[in-house]
Design a protein around this motif. Sequence first.
Motif, PDB file in Angstrom:
ATOM      1  N   SER A 115     -10.473   4.796  20.802  1.00  0.00           N
ATOM      2  CA  SER A 115     -11.189   4.782  19.515  1.00  0.00           C
ATOM      3  C   SER A 115     -12.371   3.827  19.581  1.00  0.00           C
ATOM      4  N   LEU A 116     -12.203   2.741  20.314  1.00  0.00           N
ATOM      5  CA  LEU A 116     -13.280   1.769  20.487  1.00  0.00           C
ATOM      6  C   LEU A 116     -14.436   2.379  21.281  1.00  0.00           C
ATOM      7  N   VAL A 117     -14.111   3.095  22.347  1.00  0.00           N
ATOM      8  CA  VAL A 117     -15.135   3.778  23.147  1.00  0.00           C
ATOM      9  C   VAL A 117     -15.911   4.754  22.262  1.00  0.00           C
ATOM     10  N   GLN A 118     -15.201   5.516  21.424  1.00  0.00           N
ATOM     11  CA  GLN A 118     -15.853   6.492  20.544  1.00  0.00           C
ATOM     12  C   GLN A 118     -16.784   5.812  19.539  1.00  0.00           C
ATOM     13  N   LEU A 150     -20.511  -8.627  22.518  1.00  0.00           N
ATOM     14  CA  LEU A 150     -20.843  -8.670  21.093  1.00  0.00           C
ATOM     15  C   LEU A 150     -20.583  -7.318  20.431  1.00  0.00           C
ATOM     16  N   ALA A 151     -20.936  -6.241  21.111  1.00  0.00           N
ATOM     17  CA  ALA A 151     -20.710  -4.897  20.570  1.00  0.00           C
ATOM     18  C   ALA A 151     -19.218  -4.640  20.358  1.00  0.00           C
ATOM     19  N   LEU A 203     -18.275   2.929  19.804  1.00  0.00           N
ATOM     20  CA  LEU A 203     -19.436   2.397  20.514  1.00  0.00           C
ATOM     21  C   LEU A 203     -20.391   3.513  20.917  1.00  0.00           C
ATOM     22  N   GLU A 204     -19.843   4.632  21.367  1.00  0.00           N
ATOM     23  CA  GLU A 204     -20.697   5.753  21.769  1.00  0.00           C
ATOM     24  C   GLU A 204     -21.471   6.319  20.583  1.00  0.00           C
ATOM     25  N   LYS A 205     -20.868   6.313  19.392  1.00  0.00           N
ATOM     26  CA  LYS A 205     -21.586   6.761  18.184  1.00  0.00           C
ATOM     27  C   LYS A 205     -22.827   5.919  17.953  1.00  0.00           C
ATOM     28  N   THR A 240     -22.767   2.767  25.579  1.00  0.00           N
ATOM     29  CA  THR A 240     -21.790   3.345  26.503  1.00  0.00           C
ATOM     30  C   THR A 240     -21.055   2.222  27.225  1.00  0.00           C
ATOM     31  N   ILE A 241     -19.754   2.398  27.327  1.00  0.00           N
ATOM     32  CA  ILE A 241     -18.929   1.419  28.029  1.00  0.00           C
ATOM     33  C   ILE A 241     -17.866   2.175  28.809  1.00  0.00           C
TER      34      ILE A 241
END
Length: 115
Positions: free
Chosen positions: A33-36, A19-20, A38-40, A44-45
């Motif tokens: 960019s997706l990891v960044q 979902l995230a 989500l981390e904001k 964490t993934i």
Amino acid sequence: MGSLLDSYMTELRRGTLTLAVLSQLRTPQYGYSLVQLLEKASVTIDQSTLYPLLRRLEKQELVTSSWDTSESRPRKYYVLSDYGLEVYGQLKNEWKKMTDELTSLLEGDVNIESN
């Protein structure tokens, strides 16, 4: 006890990660960019989790991908398909409903009476 708890935590996390990720693909994103993003949001993934998830979502036709080769390093961008946007909307509504229900249960607002 620890491995059982770890197993439950993994199970809980699996659905929320999908979902995230879907929530951030309303605009095209590449892996990093997706990891960044989500981390904001404190999600964490691991890349070893993200890329298989993106491939699965693409196979399920929830996301589409395209290569951008205009930069020196080619990047594969992912974005929700129309179908993916529809599924995301339904999942988001279901998530909100479930969250409200669970919050009530966990806060003790719902009393279950025995027969």
